[in-house]
Design a protein around this motif. Structure first.
Motif, PDB file in Angstrom:
ATOM      1  N   PRO A 135       0.798  -1.238   0.000  1.00 33.50           N
ATOM      2  CA  PRO A 135       0.000   0.000   0.000  1.00 33.50           C
ATOM      3  C   PRO A 135       0.825   1.279   0.000  1.00 33.50           C
ATOM      4  N   ILE A 136       2.151   1.160   0.047  1.00 33.35           N
ATOM      5  CA  ILE A 136       3.005   2.347   0.076  1.00 33.35           C
ATOM      6  C   ILE A 136       3.745   2.432  -1.247  1.00 33.35           C
ATOM      7  N   VAL A 137       3.332   3.345  -2.109  1.00 32.93           N
ATOM      8  CA  VAL A 137       3.936   3.499  -3.429  1.00 32.93           C
ATOM      9  C   VAL A 137       4.446   4.921  -3.587  1.00 32.93           C
ATOM     10  N   GLU A 138       5.594   5.034  -4.284  1.00 31.68           N
ATOM     11  CA  GLU A 138       6.191   6.348  -4.486  1.00 31.68           C
ATOM     12  C   GLU A 138       5.725   6.984  -5.795  1.00 31.68           C
ATOM     13  N   ASN A 139       5.543   6.148  -6.823  1.00 39.41           N
ATOM     14  CA  ASN A 139       5.141   6.655  -8.136  1.00 39.41           C
ATOM     15  C   ASN A 139       3.862   5.956  -8.575  1.00 39.41           C
ATOM     16  N   GLY A 140       2.908   6.743  -9.040  1.00 38.52           N
ATOM     17  CA  GLY A 140       1.661   6.154  -9.486  1.00 38.52           C
ATOM     18  C   GLY A 140       0.698   5.950  -8.331  1.00 38.52           C
ATOM     19  N   THR A 141      -0.490   5.503  -8.674  1.00 40.41           N
ATOM     20  CA  THR A 141      -1.527   5.350  -7.659  1.00 40.41           C
ATOM     21  C   THR A 141      -1.913   3.907  -7.410  1.00 40.41           C
ATOM     22  N   GLU A 142      -1.501   2.979  -8.292  1.00 39.79           N
ATOM     23  CA  GLU A 142      -1.831   1.572  -8.102  1.00 39.79           C
ATOM     24  C   GLU A 142      -0.861   0.914  -7.129  1.00 39.79           C
ATOM     25  N   TRP A 143      -1.330  -0.130  -6.456  1.00 41.76           N
ATOM     26  CA  TRP A 143      -0.492  -0.876  -5.520  1.00 41.76           C
ATOM     27  C   TRP A 143       0.136  -2.068  -6.220  1.00 41.76           C
ATOM     28  N   PRO A 144       1.455  -2.195  -6.165  1.00 40.00           N
ATOM     29  CA  PRO A 144       2.089  -3.401  -6.706  1.00 40.00           C
ATOM     30  C   PRO A 144       1.538  -4.651  -6.024  1.00 40.00           C
ATOM     31  N   CYS A 145       1.478  -5.731  -6.795  1.00 42.12           N
ATOM     32  CA  CYS A 145       0.848  -6.953  -6.311  1.00 42.12           C
ATOM     33  C   CYS A 145       1.715  -8.152  -6.672  1.00 42.12           C
ATOM     34  N   GLY A 146       1.666  -9.171  -5.854  1.00 38.60           N
ATOM     35  CA  GLY A 146       2.382 -10.410  -6.121  1.00 38.60           C
ATOM     36  C   GLY A 146       1.915 -11.483  -5.168  1.00 38.60           C
ATOM     37  N   SER A 147       2.553 -12.633  -5.240  1.00 39.07           N
ATOM     38  CA  SER A 147       2.156 -13.724  -4.351  1.00 39.07           C
ATOM     39  C   SER A 147       3.379 -14.435  -3.816  1.00 39.07           C
ATOM     40  N   TRP A 148       3.230 -14.973  -2.627  1.00 37.28           N
ATOM     41  CA  TRP A 148       4.270 -15.752  -1.960  1.00 37.28           C
ATOM     42  C   TRP A 148       3.692 -17.134  -1.708  1.00 37.28           C
ATOM     43  N   ALA A 149       4.489 -18.160  -1.986  1.00 34.81           N
ATOM     44  CA  ALA A 149       4.037 -19.526  -1.742  1.00 34.81           C
ATOM     45  C   ALA A 149       5.201 -20.365  -1.253  1.00 34.81           C
ATOM     46  N   HIS A 150       4.895 -21.404  -0.493  1.00 35.53           N
ATOM     47  CA  HIS A 150       5.944 -22.250   0.070  1.00 35.53           C
ATOM     48  C   HIS A 150       6.730 -22.959  -1.026  1.00 35.53           C
ATOM     49  N   PHE A 151       6.083 -23.200  -2.200  1.00 37.84           N
ATOM     50  CA  PHE A 151       6.774 -23.900  -3.280  1.00 37.84           C
ATOM     51  C   PHE A 151       7.612 -22.943  -4.126  1.00 37.84           C
ATOM     52  N   ASN A 152       7.523 -21.650  -3.863  1.00 37.49           N
ATOM     53  CA  ASN A 152       8.371 -20.654  -4.520  1.00 37.49           C
ATOM     54  C   ASN A 152       8.688 -19.588  -3.484  1.00 37.49           C
ATOM     55  N   PRO A 153       9.498 -19.952  -2.486  1.00 36.70           N
ATOM     56  CA  PRO A 153       9.626 -19.106  -1.292  1.00 36.70           C
ATOM     57  C   PRO A 153      10.471 -17.855  -1.498  1.00 36.70           C
ATOM     58  N   ALA A 154       9.985 -16.969  -2.313  1.00 38.42           N
ATOM     59  CA  ALA A 154      10.580 -15.651  -2.480  1.00 38.42           C
ATOM     60  C   ALA A 154       9.493 -14.743  -3.005  1.00 38.42           C
ATOM     61  N   MET A 155       9.407 -13.565  -2.451  1.00 37.80           N
ATOM     62  CA  MET A 155       8.350 -12.639  -2.857  1.00 37.80           C
ATOM     63  C   MET A 155       8.764 -11.902  -4.116  1.00 37.80           C
TER      64      MET A 155
END
Length: 294
Positions: free
Chosen positions: A247-267
């Motif tokens: 929810p904290i963005v410096e440029n633009g108004t949209e929030w970056p999004c992604g997913s974290w999972a145990h089978f790919n343990p890196a955000m």
């Protein structure tokens, strides 16, 4: 130089639109001469901008044998079906990235149908229409959640919830998106993941070839700070991962999004907005459907 070393791959022949050589390679493989007109139609299907996502992945690309087999199956299709019927199976225009309440409605309607088809193919439970799914949230509910979290949602997330207050999981591939009253900061949602992010933020290092510690600092920020401050859009209850927005963005108004999972343990903050994330989910399901039908 041996002929085998000079020979172009099937993807190269497709990119060059070399129909004659494609026909020759096909004839050697199947001991039959394809119709050049039909082969051109298959070539057009492969290269259609709204056509099937073919070729495997960067890690596991299709072999020439797999390409020829796919082409063979489509030529067989054209022997028994009109071209438009074949196109309908594979050329499915991807809905545009939703940017309004109306386009979200259109996108999610297409997503719902696609998800049901893939669920049938994969023998997943069909998406459940529980009390939260497919019902729009109210402006009052949105404002209440924003006040509770101390934020103002970006437009893509607001529009999504004004169309549907939650979204079901796609089997074990993609997690559900929770209704508004279940959204919260990661620290309250998943203490285990928050603890991992806290460790990453305090990681002492060092990294190899990192004299100015820039790689270490970036790791601490991306895998630690940003994850710790994120809002979780779901609970990881079925090993499908956790969808996070920053929810904290410096440029633009949209929030970056992604997913974290145990089978790919890196955000990975892999999408610039929630709408881009949902489009990526749709396209992945579409590739699964095409692979099944290929």
């Amino acid at each position: 130089m041996p002929d085998a070393m000079k020979r172009k791959s099937i993807p190269e022949l497709i990119a060059m639109s070399d129909i004659a050589e494609l026909a020759s390679r096909y004839s050697r493989r199947y001991s039959s001469k394809p119709s050049l007109d039909c082969l051109r139609l298959v070539h057009d299907l492969i290269t259609d901008p709204h056509g099937p996502l073919l070729g495997g992945t960067n890690e596991s690309p299709w072999s020439d044998e797999t390409w020829l087999n796919w082409i063979h199956n489509r030529l067989m299709d054209l022997e028994s079906r009109p071209l438009e019927k074949v196109r309908e199976r594979f050329v499915t225009p991807t809905p545009p990235t939703p940017d309004s309440i109306e386009t979200w409605r259109e996108f999610l309607a297409a997503y719902r149908l696609l998800a049901a088809r893939v669920a049938g193919m994969e023998q997943w439970p069909q998406p459940r229409k529980d009390g939260s799914s497919y019902r729009p949230a109210t402006e009052q509910a949105l404002e209440g959640t924003e006040n509770r979290l101390g934020v103002r949602f970006p437009s893509s997330l607001r529009e999504f919830y004004l169309v549907t207050n939650g979204w079901p999981a796609d089997g074990w591939i993609h997690p559900a998106i929770n209704p508004l009253d279940s959204l919260n900061y990661l620290e309250s949602h998943e203490r285990g993941l928050y603890a991992l992010a806290d460790e990453a933020e305090r990681y002492a290092g060092p990294f190899n070839d990192d004299p100015d510690r820039s790689r270490l600092n970036d790791y601490r920020f991306q895998q630690g700070t940003r994850v710790k401050r994120s809002i979780a859009l779901n609970f990881d209850t079925d090993d499908t991962g956790t969808v996070l927005v920053d929810p904290i963005v410096e440029n633009g108004t949209e929030w970056p999004c992604g997913s974290w999972a145990h089978f790919n343990p890196a955000m990975e903050w892999s999408h610039r907005s929630f709408s881009e994330y949902m489009c990526a989910r749709y396209n992945f399901l579409l590739s699964m459907e095409i692979e099944h039908e290929g």
